[in-house]
Design an enzyme around this catalytic site. Sequence first.
Site, PDB file in Angstrom:
ATOM      1  N   ASP A  68      70.682  64.447   0.156  1.00 12.55           N
ATOM      2  CA  ASP A  68      70.604  65.904   0.303  1.00 12.55           C
ATOM      3  C   ASP A  68      71.894  66.574  -0.149  1.00 12.55           C
ATOM      4  OD1 ASP A  68      72.092  64.895   2.426  1.00 12.55           O
ATOM      5  OD2 ASP A  68      70.547  65.297   3.913  1.00 12.55           O
ATOM      6  N   ASP A 137      68.382  66.368  16.308  1.00 13.13           N
ATOM      7  CA  ASP A 137      67.055  66.998  16.403  1.00 13.13           C
ATOM      8  C   ASP A 137      65.968  66.150  15.736  1.00 13.13           C
ATOM      9  OD1 ASP A 137      67.529  67.324  13.705  1.00 13.13           O
ATOM     10  OD2 ASP A 137      67.282  69.505  13.687  1.00 13.13           O
ATOM     11  N   HIS A 139      66.017  64.891  12.627  1.00 11.73           N
ATOM     12  CA  HIS A 139      65.848  64.962  11.167  1.00 11.73           C
ATOM     13  C   HIS A 139      66.302  63.679  10.480  1.00 11.73           C
ATOM     14  CE1 HIS A 139      70.080  66.995  10.745  1.00 11.73           C
ATOM     15  NE2 HIS A 139      70.178  65.713  10.475  1.00 11.73           N
ATOM     16  N   GLU A 144      64.015  68.937   8.699  1.00  6.95           N
ATOM     17  CA  GLU A 144      64.068  69.417  10.080  1.00  6.95           C
ATOM     18  C   GLU A 144      62.672  69.317  10.715  1.00  6.95           C
ATOM     19  OE1 GLU A 144      66.887  69.600  11.166  1.00  6.95           O
ATOM     20  OE2 GLU A 144      68.225  71.046  10.217  1.00  6.95           O
TER      21      GLU A 144
END
Length: 261
Positions: A68, A137, A139, A144
């Site tokens: 990313d 979270d 990811h 996400e």
Amino acid sequence: MAEVVVVSDQEAAGDLAAHIILDTIRRRPEAVLGLATGSTPLSTYRRLAQQVKERSLDVSHVRGFALDEYVGLPHDHPESYRSVITRDVVVPVGLNPSQIHVPDGALAGIEHAGADYEGSIADAGGIDVQLLGIGTDGHIGFNEPGSSFASLTRVKTLSEQTRRDNARFFDDQDDVPMHCITQGLATILRAGHLVLLAFGEGKAEALAGAVEGPVSASNPGSAIQLHPRVTVIADEAAASALRHVEYYRYAYAHKPSWQGF
Ligand code: PGA
């Protein structure tokens, strides 16, 4: 099911992950590596660099694709993932920079940057080993919660939680970009072997959700349950919420020597 290996600390995890990568390069000198950023893979890259040097390994044909990138940070910003990958992996391991790709987060052309990146991965013949961290979270990459399991490389909005988690790399949380471009969950699932690393209590819940929770877009890490070849390497703290941790330890302790990773 993922193979879960519980290790004593990050150095032991780095040893094991580097071993998997080196074994891939030994079998295929032009191996295609999927490269993660963040704090999690650092011990792996350190170990890899050390082993490559000690064994005088030729890594000049190895290719790499970052997971990313932030959108809108200048390429030469010290926290752009292009800079991070260069600093943490390319230079220490001695990879050929022209063979290492990072999604292009520049605003100009961002509308086709995802498709371009998918094209480059396809041209390379796909990713052999994909290193992954996991966010608090849940990811993987920057996918996400809510990310489609069919997603390919595209622009996403970072969650507030991720921006808070990554504020430590910037002067201020407001400096953390709002958007990113990330390999999608389907991109990640196309890799030949997923190696997911997790350290610390802060990752325990996310890791348990990924390995044992329901397979759900609400928990992007759970996509790994759809992949036939996954190695999860976690320290005791990150493994602390796994329901079947005793089975994972038992299976690893009795792993046949011929089985490999
Ligand atoms: P970290 O991030 O390695 O900095 O904890 C992991 C991730 O967000 O995937």
